[in-house]
Design a protein around this motif. Structure first.
Motif, PDB file in Angstrom:
ATOM      1  N   TYR A 129       0.839  -1.210   0.000  1.00  0.00           N
ATOM      2  CA  TYR A 129       0.000   0.000   0.000  1.00  0.00           C
ATOM      3  C   TYR A 129       0.869   1.252   0.000  1.00  0.00           C
ATOM      4  CZ  TYR A 129      -3.352   3.505   1.646  1.00  0.00           C
ATOM      5  OH  TYR A 129      -4.133   4.626   1.775  1.00  0.00           O
ATOM      6  N   LEU A 130       1.905   1.265   0.850  1.00  0.00           N
ATOM      7  CA  LEU A 130       2.814   2.414   0.896  1.00  0.00           C
ATOM      8  C   LEU A 130       3.566   2.582  -0.426  1.00  0.00           C
ATOM      9  CD1 LEU A 130       4.310   2.041   4.492  1.00  0.00           C
ATOM     10  CD2 LEU A 130       2.550   3.644   3.727  1.00  0.00           C
ATOM     11  N   ALA A 131       3.968   1.459  -1.026  1.00  0.00           N
ATOM     12  CA  ALA A 131       4.632   1.522  -2.335  1.00  0.00           C
ATOM     13  C   ALA A 131       3.691   2.101  -3.380  1.00  0.00           C
ATOM     14  CB  ALA A 131       5.103   0.132  -2.754  1.00  0.00           C
ATOM     15  N   GLY A 132       2.424   1.722  -3.310  1.00  0.00           N
ATOM     16  CA  GLY A 132       1.435   2.270  -4.233  1.00  0.00           C
ATOM     17  C   GLY A 132       1.284   3.775  -4.066  1.00  0.00           C
ATOM     18  N   GLU A 133       1.338   4.241  -2.818  1.00  0.00           N
ATOM     19  CA  GLU A 133       1.258   5.684  -2.575  1.00  0.00           C
ATOM     20  C   GLU A 133       2.418   6.415  -3.256  1.00  0.00           C
ATOM     21  OE1 GLU A 133      -1.160   6.596   1.508  1.00  0.00           O
ATOM     22  OE2 GLU A 133       1.016   6.424   1.643  1.00  0.00           O
ATOM     23  N   VAL A 134       3.615   5.855  -3.146  1.00  0.00           N
ATOM     24  CA  VAL A 134       4.786   6.487  -3.756  1.00  0.00           C
ATOM     25  C   VAL A 134       4.644   6.534  -5.274  1.00  0.00           C
ATOM     26  CG1 VAL A 134       7.262   6.247  -4.164  1.00  0.00           C
ATOM     27  CG2 VAL A 134       6.343   5.901  -1.862  1.00  0.00           C
ATOM     28  N   VAL A 135       4.303   5.411  -5.875  1.00  0.00           N
ATOM     29  CA  VAL A 135       4.146   5.349  -7.335  1.00  0.00           C
ATOM     30  C   VAL A 135       3.024   6.279  -7.790  1.00  0.00           C
ATOM     31  CG1 VAL A 135       3.538   3.863  -9.279  1.00  0.00           C
ATOM     32  CG2 VAL A 135       5.074   3.016  -7.496  1.00  0.00           C
ATOM     33  N   GLY A 136       1.905   6.269  -7.056  1.00  0.00           N
ATOM     34  CA  GLY A 136       0.779   7.127  -7.412  1.00  0.00           C
ATOM     35  C   GLY A 136       1.118   8.597  -7.323  1.00  0.00           C
ATOM     36  N   ALA A 137       1.860   8.974  -6.272  1.00  0.00           N
ATOM     37  CA  ALA A 137       2.251  10.375  -6.117  1.00  0.00           C
ATOM     38  C   ALA A 137       3.130  10.817  -7.282  1.00  0.00           C
ATOM     39  CB  ALA A 137       2.974  10.570  -4.790  1.00  0.00           C
ATOM     40  N   LEU A 138       4.121   9.999  -7.630  1.00  0.00           N
ATOM     41  CA  LEU A 138       5.034  10.361  -8.712  1.00  0.00           C
ATOM     42  C   LEU A 138       4.319  10.384 -10.067  1.00  0.00           C
ATOM     43  CD1 LEU A 138       8.156   8.267  -7.633  1.00  0.00           C
ATOM     44  CD2 LEU A 138       7.890  10.763  -7.496  1.00  0.00           C
ATOM     45  N   PHE A 139       3.448   9.403 -10.292  1.00  0.00           N
ATOM     46  CA  PHE A 139       2.745   9.307 -11.569  1.00  0.00           C
ATOM     47  C   PHE A 139       1.721  10.434 -11.736  1.00  0.00           C
ATOM     48  CE2 PHE A 139      -0.908   7.577 -14.010  1.00  0.00           C
ATOM     49  CZ  PHE A 139      -0.291   7.437 -15.235  1.00  0.00           C
ATOM     50  N   PHE A 140       0.847  10.585 -10.745  1.00  0.00           N
ATOM     51  CA  PHE A 140      -0.210  11.583 -10.854  1.00  0.00           C
ATOM     52  C   PHE A 140       0.308  12.998 -10.599  1.00  0.00           C
ATOM     53  CE2 PHE A 140      -2.886   7.778  -9.823  1.00  0.00           C
ATOM     54  CZ  PHE A 140      -3.618   7.774 -11.008  1.00  0.00           C
ATOM     55  N   GLY A 141       1.447  13.121  -9.875  1.00  0.00           N
ATOM     56  CA  GLY A 141       1.997  14.449  -9.626  1.00  0.00           C
ATOM     57  C   GLY A 141       2.358  15.164 -10.911  1.00  0.00           C
ATOM     58  N   ARG A 142       2.988  14.446 -11.835  1.00  0.00           N
ATOM     59  CA  ARG A 142       3.346  15.071 -13.113  1.00  0.00           C
ATOM     60  C   ARG A 142       2.100  15.357 -13.949  1.00  0.00           C
ATOM     61  NH1 ARG A 142       7.436  16.647 -15.908  1.00  0.00           N
ATOM     62  NH2 ARG A 142       7.532  16.486 -18.172  1.00  0.00           N
ATOM     63  N   ILE A 143       1.144  14.452 -13.887  1.00  0.00           N
ATOM     64  CA  ILE A 143      -0.072  14.648 -14.685  1.00  0.00           C
ATOM     65  C   ILE A 143      -0.868  15.852 -14.198  1.00  0.00           C
ATOM     66  CG2 ILE A 143      -2.267  13.610 -15.361  1.00  0.00           C
ATOM     67  CD1 ILE A 143      -0.950  10.907 -15.298  1.00  0.00           C
ATOM     68  N   THR A 144      -0.955  16.043 -12.862  1.00  0.00           N
ATOM     69  CA  THR A 144      -1.757  17.164 -12.355  1.00  0.00           C
ATOM     70  C   THR A 144      -1.126  18.498 -12.708  1.00  0.00           C
ATOM     71  OG1 THR A 144      -2.992  17.955 -10.430  1.00  0.00           O
ATOM     72  CG2 THR A 144      -0.706  17.381 -10.044  1.00  0.00           C
ATOM     73  N   ASP A 145       0.207  18.554 -12.818  1.00  0.00           N
ATOM     74  CA  ASP A 145       0.852  19.786 -13.259  1.00  0.00           C
ATOM     75  C   ASP A 145       0.593  20.043 -14.742  1.00  0.00           C
ATOM     76  OD1 ASP A 145       1.909  20.628 -10.849  1.00  0.00           O
ATOM     77  OD2 ASP A 145       3.816  19.594 -11.124  1.00  0.00           O
ATOM     78  N   ARG A 146       0.375  18.987 -15.496  1.00  0.00           N
ATOM     79  CA  ARG A 146       0.164  19.135 -16.937  1.00  0.00           C
ATOM     80  C   ARG A 146      -1.307  19.296 -17.313  1.00  0.00           C
ATOM     81  NH1 ARG A 146       2.874  18.255 -21.693  1.00  0.00           N
ATOM     82  NH2 ARG A 146       1.604  17.591 -23.469  1.00  0.00           N
ATOM     83  N   LEU A 147      -2.180  18.503 -16.678  1.00  0.00           N
ATOM     84  CA  LEU A 147      -3.588  18.472 -17.083  1.00  0.00           C
ATOM     85  C   LEU A 147      -4.522  19.231 -16.144  1.00  0.00           C
ATOM     86  CD1 LEU A 147      -3.987  14.762 -18.269  1.00  0.00           C
ATOM     87  CD2 LEU A 147      -3.346  16.791 -19.602  1.00  0.00           C
ATOM     88  N   GLY A 148      -4.040  19.601 -14.961  1.00  0.00           N
ATOM     89  CA  GLY A 148      -4.889  20.367 -14.062  1.00  0.00           C
ATOM     90  C   GLY A 148      -5.178  19.650 -12.760  1.00  0.00           C
ATOM     91  N   ARG A 149      -5.597  20.451 -11.755  1.00  0.00           N
ATOM     92  CA  ARG A 149      -5.882  19.897 -10.434  1.00  0.00           C
ATOM     93  C   ARG A 149      -7.228  19.174 -10.406  1.00  0.00           C
ATOM     94  NH1 ARG A 149      -0.759  21.142 -10.409  1.00  0.00           N
ATOM     95  NH2 ARG A 149      -0.212  23.235  -9.704  1.00  0.00           N
ATOM     96  N   ARG A 150      -8.241  19.779 -11.026  1.00  0.00           N
ATOM     97  CA  ARG A 150      -9.603  19.262 -10.906  1.00  0.00           C
ATOM     98  C   ARG A 150      -9.758  17.885 -11.535  1.00  0.00           C
ATOM     99  NH1 ARG A 150     -14.744  19.223 -13.202  1.00  0.00           N
ATOM    100  NH2 ARG A 150     -16.407  19.625 -11.682  1.00  0.00           N
ATOM    101  N   LYS A 151      -9.220  17.703 -12.726  1.00  0.00           N
ATOM    102  CA  LYS A 151      -9.321  16.398 -13.384  1.00  0.00           C
ATOM    103  C   LYS A 151      -8.707  15.308 -12.524  1.00  0.00           C
ATOM    104  CE  LYS A 151      -9.252  18.089 -18.166  1.00  0.00           C
ATOM    105  NZ  LYS A 151      -8.479  18.138 -19.425  1.00  0.00           N
TER     106      LYS A 151
END
Length: 495
Positions: free
Chosen positions: A74-96
């Motif tokens: 679960y903790l590993a998933g949090e790390v991967v999710g943060a790194l993966f979605f972190g770049r996407i939210t900077d590119r595609l927006g916060r709301r999406k």
């Protein structure tokens, strides 16, 4: 299309969006943001506490090591999710992203409750962790960008502290769901569905929260940003609030940037803002080490050194969680009034000193289960506010275009250091529970690390209280005043 090409095609625009957002008083809209977005921390606390009791162990026939693997995945998933979605939210927006990440968590956690084997449970715990990790990046970015500057510190710290409200709720649910009143194979499955039910309600609330106008402004959507801010202002005026005009001198000129390359990101972190990167790394790792060391082993300490039955350790968790929850709620506003650096030094430093004192008392045999828990409550009343300020710090001291990625980067580091090393180390120090000396030295190490984190924040920290995000770190898209078309360098706020 490259970021550079996009910037040239879109051209520079002047915007009062940041100044208009910071000019707003506190309104019902801001409560909507706090409730609708802040629930992600509650869900994480709930998830970890529900799953940590391992009600599924007997049903799935798991060993202690396999139960530990479920938590680690679960903790590993949090790390991967943060790194993966972190770049996407900077590119595609916060709301999406704060809609998508909550949806990922809802589905994965719910399916996890239907698990029939270890491999099935591991897969969906990992995906649920990805959703929550992604939540952190999108949520903290959106909250910082929507909340007026004079309230930003207390709101961010309070929201981060609600993790412990979720943890306390999860512990309370486990007392019933894992008792003799509920069939063994049913109770833990119901627990897995509590988070998704809460999230299902919140996802409808989030649909009414707009995209961050600051993000829109820096991504070539100035007209949409203006409309969004106007709608927020109209809500405030409908409540009887009188808004004064924002002077044109506060306008920010930007050349919109669609995305930032990894090379540019590395240059910003380590070339433009090396001291801030060191600050973010230090604060996140030190608080994560202390927290994970104590939190993941507190039950073992109670059992081995104070003779508390395993079934009763949950009762000692409630005052521990209460201290963690009340700290950010009661003293979070001081980070906006007294200031970031002073309060970080105070919360980190004093909690470290208190931990040193408790270590001496523990080694001398002067504590029992009740007094040990009471000391933890006092220590983490302060440490919890300090830990929350670490997340606040990394989310506000870097340019807007990299905010989500900055949060994800430092979150990943802290989880790796604190989530892996600290619980393993302290578990080894506890051993069979016959010798207090190794654990005492562990507490001393944790205390010294925490004090060091506070001192680093004092010397390298940023006086960000009541300042606009754009004044703390000039956006990468900002144009230097008086030199149209010229990109400005980093704008650091010194102490």
């Amino acid at each position: 299309m490259s970021a550079m090409t996009s910037a040239k095609e879109l051209g520079p625009v002047r915007s009062l969006v940041p100044a208009r957002l910071d000019r707003l008083p506190w309104t019902r809209f801001h409560w909507l943001v706090v409730v609708g977005l802040g629930v992600s921390w509650v869900l994480d606390g709930l998830e970890i506490q529900i799953v940590s009791q391992a009600g599924y162990q007997s049903t799935l026939g798991l060993s202690a090591a396999q139960v530990g693997a479920v938590g680690s995945v679960y903790l590993a998933g949090e790390v991967v999710g943060a790194l993966f979605f972190g770049r996407i939210t900077d590119r595609l927006g916060r709301r999406k992203l704060f809609i998508v990440t909550l949806g990922v968590y809802l589905v994965a956690s719910g399916i996890g409750g239907l698990s029939f084997s270890l491999w099935f449970l591991l897969i969906f715990r990992f995906i649920a962790g990805m959703g929550i990790g992604g939540e952190y990046t999108a949520i903290n970015s959106a909250i910082d960008e929507l909340i007026p500057s004079r309230y930003r510190g207390r709101v961010d710290i309070a929201v981060n502290g609600t993790y412990w409200g979720g943890a306390a709720f999860g512990a309370a649910a486990n007392l019933y769901l894992l008792s003799d009143h509920v069939p063994v194979d049913l109770g833990w499955r119901i627990g897995f569905f509590i988070g998704p039910v809460i999230g299902l309600i919140i996802i409808f609330l989030r649909r009414t929260i707009p995209e961050s106008p600051r993000w829109l402004m820096t991504h070539g959507r100035e007209e949409e940003a203006e409309r969004t801010v106007t709608a927020i202002e109209q809500r405030a005026e409908a409540q009887g609030v009188k808004l004064t005009p924002v002077p044109e001198s506060k306008a920010l000129e930007v050349t919109p940037v669609v995305s930032v390359s990894y090379l540019r990101m590395a240059k910003v972190f380590f070339g433009d803002y090396p001291s801030r990167s060191f600050l973010g790394f230090s604060m996140m790792v030190t608080q994560a080490f202390l927290y994970n060391a104590i939190f993941f082993t507190y039950a073992l300490v109670l059992q081995h050194f104070y003779g508390v039955p395993k079934a009763h350790t949950s009762y000692y968790f409630f005052p521990f969680a209460l201290g963690n929850l009340l700290g950010p709620l009661l003293i979070g506003h001081l980070f906006d009034t007294i200031g970031r650096r002073k309060m970080i030094l105070f919360t980190y430093g004093v909690s470290g000193v208190l931990l040193l004192g408790s270590a001496a008392l523990f080694h001398a045999g002067l504590l029992n289960a009740t007094t040990q828990t009471a000391l933890w409550c006092v220590i983490f009343f302060l440490a919890s506010a300090g830990a929350s300020s670490a997340y606040l710090t990394v989310s506000e001291i870097f340019p807007l275009e990299l905010r989500g990625q900055a949060i994800s980067f430092f979150f990943a580091i802290s989880q790796g250091a604190g989530g892996v090393v600290a619980p393993w180390l302290f578990g080894r120090l506890i051993g069979s529970g016959t010798d207090k000396t190794p654990l005492t030295w562990g507490y001393v190490i944790g205390a010294v690390i925490m004090i060091a984190g506070g001192l680093i924040a004092w010397f390298f920290g940023v006086d960000a209280e009541r300042k606009s995000l754009e004044d703390i770190a000039r956006p990468l898209s900002a144009v230097a005043r008086g030199v149209p078309g010229e990109q400005s360098g980093p704008s650091e706020v010194t102490s």
